[in-house]
Design an enzyme around this catalytic site. Structure first.
Site, PDB file in Angstrom:
ATOM      1  N   SER A 249      23.354   2.139  -1.265  1.00 42.18           N
ATOM      2  CA  SER A 249      23.500   1.910   0.175  1.00 42.18           C
ATOM      3  C   SER A 249      24.137   0.560   0.437  1.00 42.18           C
ATOM      4  O   SER A 249      23.963  -0.400  -0.331  1.00 42.18           O
ATOM      5  CB  SER A 249      22.119   1.954   0.848  1.00 42.18           C
ATOM      6  OG  SER A 249      22.191   1.479   2.183  1.00 42.18           O
TER       7      SER A 249
ATOM      8  N   TYR B  54      13.857  -1.366   1.264  1.00 43.69           N
ATOM      9  CA  TYR B  54      14.892  -0.400   0.909  1.00 43.69           C
ATOM     10  C   TYR B  54      16.126  -1.114   0.376  1.00 43.69           C
ATOM     11  O   TYR B  54      16.703  -0.729  -0.652  1.00 43.69           O
ATOM     12  CB  TYR B  54      15.239   0.424   2.146  1.00 43.69           C
ATOM     13  CG  TYR B  54      16.391   1.390   1.996  1.00 43.69           C
ATOM     14  CD1 TYR B  54      16.231   2.596   1.321  1.00 43.69           C
ATOM     15  CD2 TYR B  54      17.633   1.109   2.564  1.00 43.69           C
ATOM     16  CE1 TYR B  54      17.293   3.500   1.212  1.00 43.69           C
ATOM     17  CE2 TYR B  54      18.692   2.006   2.461  1.00 43.69           C
ATOM     18  CZ  TYR B  54      18.513   3.197   1.780  1.00 43.69           C
ATOM     19  OH  TYR B  54      19.550   4.075   1.676  1.00 43.69           O
TER      20      TYR B  54
END
Length: 247
Positions: free
Chosen positions: A143, A156
């Site tokens: 990501s 995350y």
């Protein structure tokens, strides 16, 4: 049909980008293993792939944050197919939290488990088996948060940064044995994760991208097929930004 007869394992394969990747490989002739926590959802995708493309598709329940379930997934796949040619570590999650000081230990462990622990275990075990056989390709779905962390996704982001590091480390580890390890570093995509976005977040993501929009789940297919193909035969340890030119 470059992937005719190949075996492809996709975690988080029952929805969103994982579903698109599973269907794409089946369309290219591969047998696919669709893995996620809810086996019923996996079975829907697997049956659809078999019906549309005439290839074997196996649904397997697996919470990748659980080490033992990762090992069971590997054993199941090798018992059914005897090999894995492509592993796509796509499973991921990033639940919203009210503030950084309210992140619980359970939340932190869950996010790290799904986004880092699972990919590490699966890539390590399957990569070692690939290395002992004919080689293969491992694709980690990362990501943009790994390099540009937002305040509402710190655990995350940390997990995905570590996944990028893992990608390069495993590329060095398995490279001499013909196993390539690469990562697709995604920007905001309109998957089920987007359901939790506020309208302000959606507008922000759209405006940050040079293309002025978020990605659609099927727009990951080209990158996944490339990394798994012979066209990427000299490509390993790479981290490809797939983010619409996000700033």
């Amino acid at each position: 049909m470059e992937f005719d007869g190949k075996v492809v394992v996709v975690t988080g394969g029952s929805r969103g980008m994982g579903q698109e990747i599973s269907q794409a490989f089946a369309a290219e002739g591969a047998h696919v293993v669709v893995a996620s926590r809810k086996v019923a959802d996996c079975e829907v995708v697997a049956k659809g792939a078999e019906a549309l493309h005439g290839r074997r598709a196996l649904a397997v329940a697996c919470n990748v944050s659980d080490w033992a379930q990762c090992d069971t997934l590997v054993d199941t796949v090798y018992q059914e197919f005897g090999r894995v040619d492509v592993l796509v570590n796509n499973a991921g999650l990033s639940p919203l939290y009210p503030s950084i000081d309210q992140v619980t230990e359970a939340y932190f462990d869950k996010v790290i488990g799904v986004n880092l622990k699972g990919p590490f275990r699966l890539a390590s075990v399957i990569g070692a088996r690939m290395a002992a056989a004919d080689g293969g390709s491992i694709i980690n779905v990362s990501s943009i948060e790994a390099i540009r962390p937002e305040p509402n996704a710190i655990p995350y982001a940390a997990a995905k940064a570590a996944l990028n590091n893992l990608t390069e480390g495993l590329a060095q580890t398995f490279g001499p044995s013909g196993v390539r390890v690469n990562a697709i570093q995604c920007g905001p995509f309109l998957t089920d994760i987007a359901d939790a976005w506020t309208e302000e977040m959606r507008v922000q993501f759209d405006n940050q991208a040079a293309l002025r929009r978020c990605g659609n789940p099927d727009e990951i297919i080209g990158a996944a097929l490339y990394f798994a193909s012979e066209r990427a035969s000299f490509c390993t340890g790479a981290i490809l930004r797939l983010d619409g030119g996000i700033r």
